[in-house]
Motif scaffolding. Structure first.
Motif, PDB file in Angstrom:
ATOM      1  N   CYS A 206       0.851  -1.189   0.000  1.00  0.00           N
ATOM      2  CA  CYS A 206       0.000   0.000   0.000  1.00  0.00           C
ATOM      3  C   CYS A 206       0.891   1.245   0.000  1.00  0.00           C
ATOM      4  O   CYS A 206       2.124   1.143   0.009  1.00  0.00           O
ATOM      5  CB  CYS A 206      -0.955  -0.015   1.197  1.00  0.00           C
ATOM      6  SG  CYS A 206      -0.198   0.457   2.769  1.00  0.00           S
ATOM      7  N   ARG A 208       1.453   3.376   2.331  1.00  0.00           N
ATOM      8  CA  ARG A 208       2.280   3.514   3.529  1.00  0.00           C
ATOM      9  C   ARG A 208       3.387   2.468   3.570  1.00  0.00           C
ATOM     10  O   ARG A 208       4.443   2.701   4.165  1.00  0.00           O
ATOM     11  CB  ARG A 208       1.426   3.451   4.812  1.00  0.00           C
ATOM     12  CG  ARG A 208       2.198   3.942   6.034  1.00  0.00           C
ATOM     13  CD  ARG A 208       1.371   3.912   7.298  1.00  0.00           C
ATOM     14  NE  ARG A 208       0.402   4.977   7.430  1.00  0.00           N
ATOM     15  CZ  ARG A 208       0.684   6.208   7.861  1.00  0.00           C
ATOM     16  NH1 ARG A 208       1.920   6.542   8.177  1.00  0.00           N
ATOM     17  NH2 ARG A 208      -0.270   7.101   7.987  1.00  0.00           N
ATOM     18  N   CYS A 209       3.172   1.290   2.952  1.00  0.00           N
ATOM     19  CA  CYS A 209       4.270   0.332   2.822  1.00  0.00           C
ATOM     20  C   CYS A 209       5.426   0.976   2.054  1.00  0.00           C
ATOM     21  O   CYS A 209       6.602   0.791   2.387  1.00  0.00           O
ATOM     22  CB  CYS A 209       3.824  -0.911   2.059  1.00  0.00           C
ATOM     23  SG  CYS A 209       2.719  -2.025   2.945  1.00  0.00           S
ATOM     24  N   CYS A 278       2.877  -2.997   8.617  1.00  0.00           N
ATOM     25  CA  CYS A 278       2.258  -1.748   8.122  1.00  0.00           C
ATOM     26  C   CYS A 278       0.972  -1.466   8.891  1.00  0.00           C
ATOM     27  O   CYS A 278       0.066  -2.317   8.932  1.00  0.00           O
ATOM     28  CB  CYS A 278       1.953  -1.869   6.630  1.00  0.00           C
ATOM     29  SG  CYS A 278       1.023  -0.455   5.988  1.00  0.00           S
ATOM     30  N   CYS A 281      -2.191  -1.590   6.147  1.00  0.00           N
ATOM     31  CA  CYS A 281      -2.659  -2.730   5.340  1.00  0.00           C
ATOM     32  C   CYS A 281      -2.370  -4.086   5.962  1.00  0.00           C
ATOM     33  O   CYS A 281      -2.737  -5.098   5.364  1.00  0.00           O
ATOM     34  CB  CYS A 281      -2.078  -2.672   3.932  1.00  0.00           C
ATOM     35  SG  CYS A 281      -0.346  -3.162   3.821  1.00  0.00           S
TER      36      CYS A 281
HETATM   37 ZN   LIG Z   1       0.803  -1.190   3.805  1.00  0.00          ZN
END
Ligand SMILES: [Zn+2]
Length: 284
Positions: A206, A208-209, A278, A281
């Motif tokens: 995602c 943020r990953c 994360c 996700c």
């Molecule tokens: Zn993520």
């Protein structure tokens, strides 16, 4: 100015005023997409140049007509995204933007014209998109997408396209899409460079990953500037990825992002692994 041009502007101004007058606060539950047949005779010609593509199909066109998409931001990226999705025949487009049209927007935000100054962008955009394709249900939401209203705004959507210009909004959109398991196309543009990333929650990294924290002291368009066509390129790529995710045509950019240096016309595709820890996700 010719009389036809004056007449067009008058119609457009009336349409913007009508839509603005009908402005409502966002409904918690968006309306269902329309059920009209995208392959009826009247629509066939409208979509003929994509229907004739060997990669496209009637099934792809019907999938688009059933689809409900939220575009967050009706600015430099949101303009090409919303125009291409409306033109292609997406059934329902929700346009989320709290701002009003300003003079400094017009060099890059192609859905808004000089007579729209001061008009809410969501309503200005909805009026133009209605002219572009009356078969599409366009719902303007003059509101800023935040953690508190995100679940209601995105409920029932098949896809989000994040065309906002703030990291804060990007992380809110990413988290909400991960929770609701709604695919997302992220992007950003500044100066002559940009980035596009496709996200299928639970399937690949995602946002943020890929970017666990916002960059410190990130410049804004107001301070660092942005070139109109650069935003056009990045927004067009977002629209392209959105159409792929909605129809299954082509190979979407999932689990990777594309970095574009448009000063050198150089593109770099970067694969990203999911982070098991994360916060957005890991539960998706
Ligand atoms: Zn993520």
């Amino acid at each position: 100015m010719s009389s036809s041009r004056r007449s067009f502007l008058r119609d457009l101004t009336d349409a913007v005023r009508d839509v603005a007058a009908a402005a409502q606060t966002p409904a918690e539950t968006p309306a269902a997409p329309p059920s009209r047949d995208p392959l009826a005779d009247a629509s066939l010609e409208r979509y003929s140049r994509q229907l004739v593509m060997p990669e496209w199909s009637e099934a792809a066109q019907r999938a688009l007509a059933r689809a409900s998409v939220i575009v967050v931001g009706a600015g430099a990226l949101g303009s090409p995204v919303a125009m291409y999705l409306a033109g292609a025949g997406v059934g329902r487009l929700g346009i989320v933007d709290a701002d009003e049209v300003e003079l400094s927007n017009l060099h890059r935000q192609l859905l808004h014209f000089t007579p729209d100054l001061g008009v809410p962008k969501a309503h200005s955009a909805a009026a133009k998109l209605g002219f572009l394709n009356p078969e599409v249900v366009v719902e303007p939401y003059q509101v800023r997408l935040e953690a508190a209203n995100a679940p209601g705004l995105i409920q029932g959507a098949d896809l989000l396209v994040d065309c906002s210009d703030s990291f804060e909004t990007r992380y809110v959109v990413n988290a909400a899409c991960c929770v609701a398991r709604i695919p997302l196309v992220e992007a950003g543009v500044l100066g002559m460079s940009g980035l596009v990333m496709g996200i299928r929650p639970g399937e690949g990294a995602c946002y943020r990953c890929a970017f666990p924290e916002p960059p410190p002291d990130a410049p804004s368009c107001a301070t660092a500037g942005v070139l109109g066509p650069a935003a056009g390129v990045i927004g067009s790529l977002q629209a392209l990825e959105a159409l792929k995710l909605l129809t299954g045509v082509g190979e979407p950019l999932v689990g990777a992002f594309l970095q574009a240096d448009l000063a050198l016309l150089s593109f770099l595709r970067v694969s990203v692994e999911r982070r098991p820890d994360c916060p957005d996700c890991s539960g998706a």
